[in-house]
Design an enzyme around this catalytic site. Structure first.
Site, PDB file in Angstrom:
ATOM      1  CB  THR A  20     -18.686  -1.364 -41.086  1.00  0.00           C
ATOM      2  OG1 THR A  20     -19.667  -2.076 -41.844  1.00  0.00           O
ATOM      3  CG2 THR A  20     -18.714  -1.870 -39.661  1.00  0.00           C
ATOM      4  N   GLY A  24     -23.701  -6.599 -38.221  1.00  0.00           N
ATOM      5  CA  GLY A  24     -23.079  -7.904 -38.057  1.00  0.00           C
ATOM      6  C   GLY A  24     -21.566  -7.806 -37.991  1.00  0.00           C
ATOM      7  CG  ASP A  82     -14.256  -3.632 -50.477  1.00  0.00           C
ATOM      8  OD1 ASP A  82     -15.440  -3.832 -50.128  1.00  0.00           O
ATOM      9  OD2 ASP A  82     -13.923  -3.554 -51.675  1.00  0.00           O
ATOM     10  CB  SER A  83     -14.657  -8.383 -47.016  1.00  0.00           C
ATOM     11  OG  SER A  83     -15.949  -7.997 -46.573  1.00  0.00           O
TER      12      SER A  83
END
Length: 209
Positions: A20, A24, A82-83
């Site tokens: 990613t 964060g 993926d969220s």
């Protein structure tokens, strides 16, 4: 997670690429994995700037695509995800649209404004929602495994004062379990109940095998 895997023997660290570009999320993974013999490495660490395709209609398909894409750049295990936020009263929106919910790549501030506008006519008691994540783990030479997690809550009528960069929806998401806004939780608090913890726990046996 700590109790479940307390019997692990520290016989050498295993590297894991967390695929990613979101700083964060990287911090959150490091918090989740801090008690395990796993060294988190990032795309920046291995000099990868390419972006994986993220054009599939489901969280699972996008996560798998990303894990397979980034596995080409390393010989270590890769985890991708993926969220997004799914709002019951909006038929699951924004879902996989997330950042592009308005039809273009929106800023954090634009997304908070949009969600409050869309929720304006939805009364208290009908503002339930959930954060959902699907993680995909690609072990070298193996097919991709997936794990899913959800965190239920409600959408508030106004946001908290501070919008967390990269996580705009957390400023309007209240978690009854902790009687606290998600955007006000410490990383440790979220790691104990969050959707990423749930998904990751399903993949750890494979990762640590």
């Amino acid at each position: 997670m700590r109790k479940r895997f307390a019997i692990l023997v520290m016989c050498g660290m295993k590297k894991l690429l967390v695929a990613t570009q979101n700083p964060g999320k990287i911090l959150e993974y490091k918090e989740l994995l801090k008690d395990l013999p796993i060294e988190v490495i990032t795309l920046q660490d291995i000099g990868v700037t390419e972006e994986a395709p993220e054009d599939a209609p489901t969280f699972e398909e996008n996560a798998v695509k990303k894990a397979e894409f980034y596995s080409k750049f390393t010989d270590t295990p890769v985890i991708a995800e993926d969220s997004g936020l799914e709002i019951d009263g909006l038929n699951g929106e924004p879902g996989v649209k997330a950042r592009r919910w308005p039809g273009y790549r929106a800023s954090d501030e634009e997304l908070v404004k949009l969600i409050l506008e869309k929720m304006k006519a939805i009364p208290k008691g009908k503002r339930d929602a959930q954060f959902r994540v699907v993680m995909a783990l690609k072990m070298p030479g193996q097919s991709v495994a997936t794990g899913e997690g959800t965190l239920r809550g409600t959408i508030t009528e106004k946001p908290i004062e501070t919008i967390i960069t990269g996580f705009p929806f957390r400023s309007v998401f209240y978690v009854p379990e902790l009687k606290k806004m998600l955007g006000e939780m410490t990383m440790n608090e979220e790691a104990k109940i969050g959707h990423r913890r749930q998904a990751l726990e399903k993949l750890l046996p494979k990762l640590l095998a």
